[in-house]
Design an enzyme around this catalytic site. Sequence first.
Site, PDB file in Angstrom:
ATOM      1  N   LYS A  68     110.575  24.774 -35.566  1.00  0.00           N
ATOM      2  CA  LYS A  68     110.532  25.433 -34.247  1.00  0.00           C
ATOM      3  C   LYS A  68     110.608  24.395 -33.133  1.00  0.00           C
ATOM      4  O   LYS A  68     111.244  24.629 -32.097  1.00  0.00           O
ATOM      5  CB  LYS A  68     109.257  26.266 -34.136  1.00  0.00           C
ATOM      6  CG  LYS A  68     109.307  27.463 -35.072  1.00  0.00           C
ATOM      7  CD  LYS A  68     107.980  28.180 -35.151  1.00  0.00           C
ATOM      8  CE  LYS A  68     108.090  29.398 -36.052  1.00  0.00           C
ATOM      9  NZ  LYS A  68     106.772  29.935 -36.433  1.00  0.00           N
ATOM     10  N   ASP A 114     107.224  24.300 -40.953  1.00  0.00           N
ATOM     11  CA  ASP A 114     107.679  25.474 -40.214  1.00  0.00           C
ATOM     12  C   ASP A 114     107.633  25.182 -38.705  1.00  0.00           C
ATOM     13  O   ASP A 114     108.543  25.545 -37.955  1.00  0.00           O
ATOM     14  CB  ASP A 114     106.758  26.641 -40.590  1.00  0.00           C
ATOM     15  CG  ASP A 114     107.070  27.878 -39.786  1.00  0.00           C
ATOM     16  OD1 ASP A 114     108.232  28.300 -39.821  1.00  0.00           O
ATOM     17  OD2 ASP A 114     106.155  28.402 -39.109  1.00  0.00           O
TER      18      ASP A 114
END
Length: 822
Positions: free
Chosen positions: A684, A680
Amino acid sequence: MKTVVHKFGGTSLATPERLLALVEIIKSRLESERVLVVVSAMAGVTNAFENLIGASAGQSDQARRLLCDITSAFKSSATELLSQEQSQNFSDILAKDQVDLEAILGSISLVGKCSEQNHDYLIGMGEVWTAQLVNALFKKSGIESKWLDAREILIVENRNNENTVDFKKSQQNLNSSIQEAETQATVITGFVAKTADGAITTLGRNGSDYSASLFGNFLDAHSVHIWTDVDGVMSGDPRIVPEVEVISELTYQEATELAYFGAKVVHLKTMLPALEKDIPIWIKNSFHPEKRGTKICSEKSDQSHSRVKGFTTIGQLCLLNVEGRGMIGVPGIAARLFGAMNDNGISVVLISQASSEFSICFAIPMSEKDKARDCAEKEFHREISLKMIEKIEIEEDCTILAAVGDQMVGTVGVSAKLFSALGKAGVNIRAIAQGSSERNISVVIKEEDSVRALRAVHSAFYLSNQTLSIGIIGTGVVGSALINQLQSEAPLLKKAHVDLRVRGLTNSRKMLLAEKELPLENWSQQLQDSAGPAELAKFVDSIQVDHIPHAVLIDCTTSETVASQYQSWLERGIHIITPNKKAPTFPIKEYRALKAEGKKMSSHLLYETTVGAGLPIIGTLKELIQTGDEVLQIEGVLSGTLAYLFYHFDGERPFSEIVKEAREQGFTEPDPRDDLSGMDIVRKVVILAREIGMELETDQIKVDSLVPPELENVSVDEFMAGLPKFDDQYTQKIKEAKARNEVLRYVGIINPSGESRVELRSYDSSHPFSRIKATDNIVAFQTRRYNQQPLIIQGPGAGPEVTAGGVFADILRLSRYLGSSL
Ligand code: ADP
Ligand code: ASP
Ligand code: MG
């Protein structure tokens, strides 16, 4: 007593009920006015005559049948409205005229062609019968009245294929006819006239408005009232722009300009005779006579936002472009070109000449395109053979969109606003012309764009609100929170002219759609009870509609399938807002294609909430770059879940226990490995890196996964059960850090000149990263400007409320891009 002219259009005469309404309108006037009632034909009658003429050359039987249809309609109105005697008289008149008309039809079918004279004689009959019907009805209603046949009064001369009214003779005729019998009311036919040598003719389609103002001029009338089926002249065609306003006042020039460019509500020539004697024209609604209507007069009004009074379009045109270097500096080219068009009876609607004189471009009706090309080629035969003129090109299917308003003169920024509204709606401008009066700015666009263009410019000038048609995809926690926020804030925003209309909701199973706007109070119940099956393509089609200038899809899913549609949505000019990280982390080629499409179509893809939820991380980064700063490094705690884990993990309790606890409280994904793998954060990191122009792929980021390799391919339960075996490794790390008076943080690092990575790092207890709270995100931008002290953004970086808040902020950002002044 003042004399007032009242003209009634087809829809105001269409049914017995409308005719009775007309009587009431006139009755209410008689106390203070002598009225001249100008009638057009009952709605549809002129067209019915056109059809009949079309049939008459070949099948005279059919033409006769069509004629019977027309007369029967008149008869049935007469039977319903008039006394028996009156009705009988009227039928006799119809029967007598019918004999004459049938004779004409017979002769047409014999020669196989309808002459212009016969044509004009036939299509004017609707007016002749309507006037007599209205006159009889007046008498029955106690109004003292007589009728006049304008074919005996209005005299026109045919010059250069155009009918010019003989004012003097016509005025004499009208005045003497009116004086003959003094009545309260006089009914007269609109539209029809007679030539100087006695042939019946007309003033052209929709010409009865013109008849009315001519009569007003002849009688020195106090005013001319044109009764129709709308509340006045509107700021746009009400059949195209749903949220138009009535323009309360127009100058003669403005009204002429609007009529010239297609506002059908009043005929182009109507203004001239009125202007000559400064007689005001009122456009009024016969269905709502109490409404004020539009006043057309010589004074300029100072209405608010009156710089642009209205917009119109005129379609079925093509652009002819004559181009050549040999034209530069050669005098008389334009004069010859337009002279040739004029000689061939081709009307040039708009001219736009580049200041370089390298090309001349003008708009003409589509129907004239071949003729125009031929005559341009003939005229410039020599120049073409000498290559002085290189190209004569025709672009078909064009429309002119015109903005009209006296006060556009000297108002800075009107054209800029117009062009940017068109640009934002993805409308390509083919040619521009600004009338020398500056009362009008016209642009030529493709026919297929005309509806969208008209609606977009209309709303850009605040004639209607800045309206967004919104479709929300995904009704999970973020979607739900967003809907609730929109529900409570939208009414306030409407006051600031930002109209956010949620017109559709969908999840993977069901969808709800509304034509105007969904009531959001009990949306989740509605979705359960009354929704249809989800169908994304249909959903998208319903969100993007012509009458709302901008469409926005908000993707609140984490779905790759949905993200894979973005390209095609942007291509259609739809804006996208999303917290879904899939698209901005697509392989770089696809990502670049998305960005390029957005730019090309002026459609925006906003994804501020993909990093740090509602925190303004991407926006800040963009501004740093746009203002010329240079990013040296970005470092951040970018996952709320991992922030939580290392906030609580201090070595006292084993790491596995903290993971278990977080999972139970819903702070992790159902499979905690989705968080612990660091993927995750990798996404980003990629999103932020790409914002500063780095061409990174997710697999180019070095990740220190927190998932032990032995537990990578087992079930979730086995993972949870196996994790305690590895507690020592984590405890070891925290102990070492603590010994140095440091804490552990799992961070992403973006390094433009080196390696970007995701890893577990330790920070001194005085470092800002050490002092964050539970699920906080924190990002440090180290830049050329923020060199000694990095720029830090910190705050809650997860949770549906803050994420939805961030999405909402993106919606408002979008509305600012689209021109709102929020
Ligand atoms: P009538 O039969 O009364 O002469 P028309 O059909 O000729 O009426 O003209 C009125 C119609 O013009 C309206 O019903 C409307 O649909 C259309 N229209 C087009 N543009 C405008 C505009 N800018 N303002 C008002 N009406 C318009
Ligand atoms: N009846 C004529 C037409 O339909 C004239 C008018 O309505 O103004 O064109
Ligand atoms: Mg009309």
